[in-house]
Motif scaffolding. Structure first.
Motif, PDB file in Angstrom:
ATOM      1  N   GLN A 113     -12.206   4.288  -6.734  1.00 25.59           N
ATOM      2  CA  GLN A 113     -12.825   5.682  -6.875  1.00 25.59           C
ATOM      3  C   GLN A 113     -13.375   5.989  -5.468  1.00 25.59           C
ATOM      4  O   GLN A 113     -13.469   7.242  -5.188  1.00 25.59           O
ATOM      5  N   LEU A 114     -13.748   5.069  -4.508  1.00 24.52           N
ATOM      6  CA  LEU A 114     -14.408   5.305  -3.310  1.00 24.52           C
ATOM      7  C   LEU A 114     -13.505   4.740  -2.336  1.00 24.52           C
ATOM      8  O   LEU A 114     -13.031   3.499  -2.292  1.00 24.52           O
ATOM      9  N   PRO A 115     -13.625   5.393  -1.097  1.00 25.93           N
ATOM     10  CA  PRO A 115     -12.749   4.737   0.140  1.00 25.93           C
ATOM     11  C   PRO A 115     -13.289   3.078   0.519  1.00 25.93           C
ATOM     12  O   PRO A 115     -14.489   3.106   0.180  1.00 25.93           O
ATOM     13  N   ILE A 116     -12.363   2.431   1.162  1.00 30.08           N
ATOM     14  CA  ILE A 116     -12.695   1.106   1.226  1.00 30.08           C
ATOM     15  C   ILE A 116     -13.764   0.976   2.100  1.00 30.08           C
ATOM     16  O   ILE A 116     -14.734  -0.063   2.142  1.00 30.08           O
ATOM     17  N   GLY A 117     -14.092   2.032   3.111  1.00 28.33           N
ATOM     18  CA  GLY A 117     -15.035   1.838   4.066  1.00 28.33           C
ATOM     19  C   GLY A 117     -16.543   2.285   3.519  1.00 28.33           C
ATOM     20  O   GLY A 117     -17.411   2.348   4.307  1.00 28.33           O
ATOM     21  N   PHE A 167     -10.479   3.029 -16.241  1.00 30.70           N
ATOM     22  CA  PHE A 167      -9.441   3.017 -16.953  1.00 30.70           C
ATOM     23  C   PHE A 167      -9.742   2.228 -18.303  1.00 30.70           C
ATOM     24  O   PHE A 167     -10.752   1.607 -18.359  1.00 30.70           O
ATOM     25  N   THR A 168      -8.972   2.510 -19.439  1.00 30.80           N
ATOM     26  CA  THR A 168      -9.266   1.706 -20.533  1.00 30.80           C
ATOM     27  C   THR A 168      -8.024   1.490 -21.102  1.00 30.80           C
ATOM     28  O   THR A 168      -6.977   2.018 -20.783  1.00 30.80           O
ATOM     29  N   SER A 169      -8.225   0.711 -22.327  1.00 32.68           N
ATOM     30  CA  SER A 169      -6.738   0.258 -23.032  1.00 32.68           C
ATOM     31  C   SER A 169      -7.200   0.162 -24.360  1.00 32.68           C
ATOM     32  O   SER A 169      -7.745  -0.949 -24.955  1.00 32.68           O
ATOM     33  N   MET A 170      -7.181   1.119 -25.097  1.00 34.85           N
ATOM     34  CA  MET A 170      -7.741   1.346 -26.506  1.00 34.85           C
ATOM     35  C   MET A 170      -6.976   0.628 -27.413  1.00 34.85           C
ATOM     36  O   MET A 170      -7.769  -0.029 -28.461  1.00 34.85           O
ATOM     37  N   ASN A 171      -5.714   0.284 -27.416  1.00 30.72           N
ATOM     38  CA  ASN A 171      -4.869  -0.444 -28.294  1.00 30.72           C
ATOM     39  C   ASN A 171      -4.582  -2.140 -28.017  1.00 30.72           C
ATOM     40  O   ASN A 171      -3.965  -2.532 -28.927  1.00 30.72           O
ATOM     41  N   TYR A 172      -5.079  -2.617 -26.842  1.00 31.29           N
ATOM     42  CA  TYR A 172      -4.859  -3.683 -26.656  1.00 31.29           C
ATOM     43  C   TYR A 172      -6.038  -4.302 -25.539  1.00 31.29           C
ATOM     44  O   TYR A 172      -6.520  -3.692 -24.892  1.00 31.29           O
ATOM     45  N   PRO A 173      -6.547  -5.612 -25.927  1.00 28.90           N
ATOM     46  CA  PRO A 173      -7.734  -5.963 -25.290  1.00 28.90           C
ATOM     47  C   PRO A 173      -7.224  -6.141 -23.733  1.00 28.90           C
ATOM     48  O   PRO A 173      -6.269  -6.467 -23.414  1.00 28.90           O
ATOM     49  N   TYR A 209       0.696  -1.407  -0.011  1.00 31.04           N
ATOM     50  CA  TYR A 209      -0.050   0.064   0.006  1.00 31.04           C
ATOM     51  C   TYR A 209       1.008   1.102  -0.151  1.00 31.04           C
ATOM     52  O   TYR A 209       1.545   1.339   0.798  1.00 31.04           O
ATOM     53  N   THR A 210       0.689   2.090  -1.294  1.00 32.47           N
ATOM     54  CA  THR A 210       1.431   3.537  -1.277  1.00 32.47           C
ATOM     55  C   THR A 210       0.788   4.429  -0.654  1.00 32.47           C
ATOM     56  O   THR A 210       1.327   5.550  -0.526  1.00 32.47           O
ATOM     57  N   GLY A 211      -0.489   4.530  -0.948  1.00 32.97           N
ATOM     58  CA  GLY A 211      -1.518   5.641  -0.608  1.00 32.97           C
ATOM     59  C   GLY A 211      -2.642   5.446  -1.464  1.00 32.97           C
ATOM     60  O   GLY A 211      -3.020   4.488  -2.382  1.00 32.97           O
ATOM     61  N   GLY A 212      -3.364   6.546  -1.658  1.00 38.32           N
ATOM     62  CA  GLY A 212      -4.500   6.561  -2.606  1.00 38.32           C
ATOM     63  C   GLY A 212      -6.016   6.106  -1.941  1.00 38.32           C
ATOM     64  O   GLY A 212      -5.862   5.982  -0.666  1.00 38.32           O
ATOM     65  N   THR A 213      -6.999   6.668  -2.749  1.00 46.05           N
ATOM     66  CA  THR A 213      -8.412   6.354  -2.121  1.00 46.05           C
ATOM     67  C   THR A 213      -8.754   5.233  -1.466  1.00 46.05           C
ATOM     68  O   THR A 213      -9.460   4.864  -0.450  1.00 46.05           O
ATOM     69  N   ILE A 214      -8.137   3.884  -2.029  1.00 47.28           N
ATOM     70  CA  ILE A 214      -8.611   2.810  -1.814  1.00 47.28           C
ATOM     71  C   ILE A 214      -8.202   2.531  -0.168  1.00 47.28           C
ATOM     72  O   ILE A 214      -8.733   1.802   0.535  1.00 47.28           O
ATOM     73  N   GLY A 215      -6.970   3.141   0.335  1.00 49.92           N
ATOM     74  CA  GLY A 215      -6.497   2.763   1.558  1.00 49.92           C
ATOM     75  C   GLY A 215      -7.129   3.899   2.637  1.00 49.92           C
ATOM     76  O   GLY A 215      -6.741   4.003   3.721  1.00 49.92           O
ATOM     77  N   MET A 216      -8.158   4.434   2.256  1.00 47.90           N
ATOM     78  CA  MET A 216      -8.697   5.574   3.466  1.00 47.90           C
ATOM     79  C   MET A 216     -10.075   5.050   3.869  1.00 47.90           C
ATOM     80  O   MET A 216     -10.845   4.307   3.364  1.00 47.90           O
ATOM     81  N   GLY A 246      -3.018   5.629  -5.808  1.00 46.27           N
ATOM     82  CA  GLY A 246      -3.840   6.249  -6.240  1.00 46.27           C
ATOM     83  C   GLY A 246      -4.117   6.252  -7.685  1.00 46.27           C
ATOM     84  O   GLY A 246      -3.118   5.921  -8.599  1.00 46.27           O
ATOM     85  N   SER A 247      -5.334   6.229  -8.106  1.00 48.02           N
ATOM     86  CA  SER A 247      -5.603   5.969  -9.565  1.00 48.02           C
ATOM     87  C   SER A 247      -5.234   7.185 -10.609  1.00 48.02           C
ATOM     88  O   SER A 247      -5.037   6.850 -11.637  1.00 48.02           O
ATOM     89  N   ASP A 248      -5.196   8.218  -9.971  1.00 54.90           N
ATOM     90  CA  ASP A 248      -4.778   9.375 -11.019  1.00 54.90           C
ATOM     91  C   ASP A 248      -3.595   9.310 -11.761  1.00 54.90           C
ATOM     92  O   ASP A 248      -3.634   9.732 -12.984  1.00 54.90           O
ATOM     93  N   THR A 249      -2.499   8.736 -11.248  1.00 56.58           N
ATOM     94  CA  THR A 249      -1.077   8.474 -11.801  1.00 56.58           C
ATOM     95  C   THR A 249      -1.129   7.070 -12.003  1.00 56.58           C
ATOM     96  O   THR A 249       0.200   6.673 -12.343  1.00 56.58           O
ATOM     97  N   MET A 250      -1.842   6.260 -11.589  1.00 54.98           N
ATOM     98  CA  MET A 250      -1.488   4.806 -11.841  1.00 54.98           C
ATOM     99  C   MET A 250      -1.051   4.185 -13.136  1.00 54.98           C
ATOM    100  O   MET A 250      -0.115   3.487 -12.906  1.00 54.98           O
ATOM    101  N   ALA A 251      -1.563   4.818 -14.253  1.00 58.70           N
ATOM    102  CA  ALA A 251      -1.126   4.379 -15.588  1.00 58.70           C
ATOM    103  C   ALA A 251       0.464   4.722 -15.828  1.00 58.70           C
ATOM    104  O   ALA A 251       1.341   3.759 -16.004  1.00 58.70           O
ATOM    105  N   TYR A 252       0.990   5.876 -15.164  1.00 61.15           N
ATOM    106  CA  TYR A 252       2.377   6.318 -15.275  1.00 61.15           C
ATOM    107  C   TYR A 252       3.088   5.423 -14.422  1.00 61.15           C
ATOM    108  O   TYR A 252       4.188   4.917 -14.824  1.00 61.15           O
ATOM    109  N   VAL A 253       2.598   5.332 -12.990  1.00 61.35           N
ATOM    110  CA  VAL A 253       3.586   4.558 -12.186  1.00 61.35           C
ATOM    111  C   VAL A 253       3.622   2.817 -12.705  1.00 61.35           C
ATOM    112  O   VAL A 253       4.935   2.285 -12.893  1.00 61.35           O
ATOM    113  N   SER A 254       2.251   2.189 -12.880  1.00 65.09           N
ATOM    114  CA  SER A 254       2.710   0.919 -13.490  1.00 65.09           C
ATOM    115  C   SER A 254       3.341   0.426 -14.704  1.00 65.09           C
ATOM    116  O   SER A 254       4.145  -0.263 -14.768  1.00 65.09           O
TER     117      SER A 254
END
Length: 343
Positions: free
Chosen positions: A118-122, A177-183, A11-18, A90-98
């Motif tokens: 998109q919404l916290p775990i609780g 998220f989407t992946s336009m050029n790969y299924p 866990y690095t941070g982001g909405t999921i961990g709130m 956090g999802s905002d920069t997840m595509a860059y990080v991953s």
């Protein structure tokens, strides 16, 4: 009897961990060592789950290359102990990080799955539980006592994508998220459906994991727009110590044909700046020379980003700049699919 897979949750941070403090209504970071008590459904998964959390959770907007290295080091240091990794950011920069993490590991033979919510775990209607449970389930999936997935993936709202093919497209829908050029690699319905023919194929010979952490962040993105001025292009190309530029062009890689524009780019390339042409379109590919408006770019030696996303182009640029390559080698490797990032 097969042993239960060991999964490491990072866990690095982001909405999921709130979680919400119901007395103050404020969001606070969740203690992931308590994950099994908060999400008892995880006990039904056939695996052992351990957790590591950043001491200070990082908001996705504050992500940078030093945090990328921190995430990758956690995976590298625990690579032999665990069978799979689920990374929460956090999802905002997840595509860059991953995407960047996908380049930092060569010969990856285990699943590394990024997810968030998109919404916290609780929250009552949270997407966090489904994203987390299914990500762990995919990380556990094995065939012939080997992980089915041996690459970096990104899971959100019933689909696992190759991480370096993804783009965040929505700030409000659960389908962020989407992946336009790969299924999708995996689709989650009543059953988990693996599209095995789409998974990253490694050479048969097993080689040790190579961890590359020399990322160069002297890079920039220049998005073209009608009416862009010479001053703007010049100012970007003259950024001190700039080593790489992602040029977001129109359509299939088209750009202005005005002499000042081409001359500026040509001079920058002659001085050693690596410039990659990617399309502004969400889907499709750069085809240099298809139209007259991209033939000049091809002539001056601009690198063809093909159908790479902007997020992955910047990640690949940071990675390749750290590899001390000649101009020809850099062009060759950028235009070659290294981790399944281009078609």
């Amino acid at each position: 009897m097969a042993t239960k897979p060991n999964i490491l949750l990072v866990y690095t941070g982001g909405t999921i961990g709130m979680i919400k403090d119901y007395q103050t209504n404020a969001l606070k970071a969740f203690d992931f060592s308590q994950i099994l008590t908060k999400i008892p459904e995880l006990k039904q998964l056939n695996c052992k789950i351990s957790t590591i959390s950043f001491e200070e959770p990082i908001d996705s907007s504050n992500m940078n290359t030093s945090y990328y290295i921190q995430i990758a080091e956690i995976i590298a240091n625990n690579y032999k102990t665990y069978d799979g990794f689920v990374v929460l950011t956090g999802s905002d920069t997840m595509a860059y990080v991953s995407s960047t993490i996908s380049f930092m590991f060569e010969n990856l033979q285990k699943p590394v799955i990024f997810t968030g919510s998109q919404l916290p775990i609780g929250d009552l209607r949270t997407d966090a539980k489904e994203n987390l449970i299914t990500s762990i389930e995919i990380a556990c999936a094995r065939k012939n006592d080997e992980p089915i997935l041996k690459e970096v993936g990104l899971y959100f709202e019933y689909k696992l994508y190759r991480a370096n093919r993804t783009t965040k497209i929505n700030a409000e829908q659960f389908e962020a998220f989407t992946s336009m050029n790969y299924p999708p690699l995996v689709e989650s319905g009543v059953h988990l459906s693996f599209n095995e023919h789409l998974l990253f194929k490694h050479p048969d010979h097993k080689e040790d994991l190579i961890f590359r952490k020399n990322l160069i962040d002297d890079v920039a993105i220049l998005k073209l727009f009608p009416g862009i001025t010479k001053k703007v292009v010049e100012a970007t190309l003259n950024i001190p110590d700039l080593k790489g530029l992602i040029l977001e062009t129109y359509g299939a890689g088209n750009a202005p044909t005005e002499k000042w524009f081409i001359d500026l780019l040509e001079n920058a390339i002659k001085k050693g700046l690596r410039i990659v042409n990617v399309t502004q379109c969400a889907g499709g590919s750069v085809i240099l020379g298809l139209y007259e408006t991209s033939t000049d770019l091809k002539k001056i030696g601009i690198i063809n980003g093909k159908d790479i996303t902007t997020e992955t182009a910047i990640a690949k640029m940071m990675y390749l700049l750290g590899e001390d390559l000649s101009e020809l080698e850099f062009k060759h490797y950028f235009e070659t699919s290294l981790r399944g990032e281009i078609s």
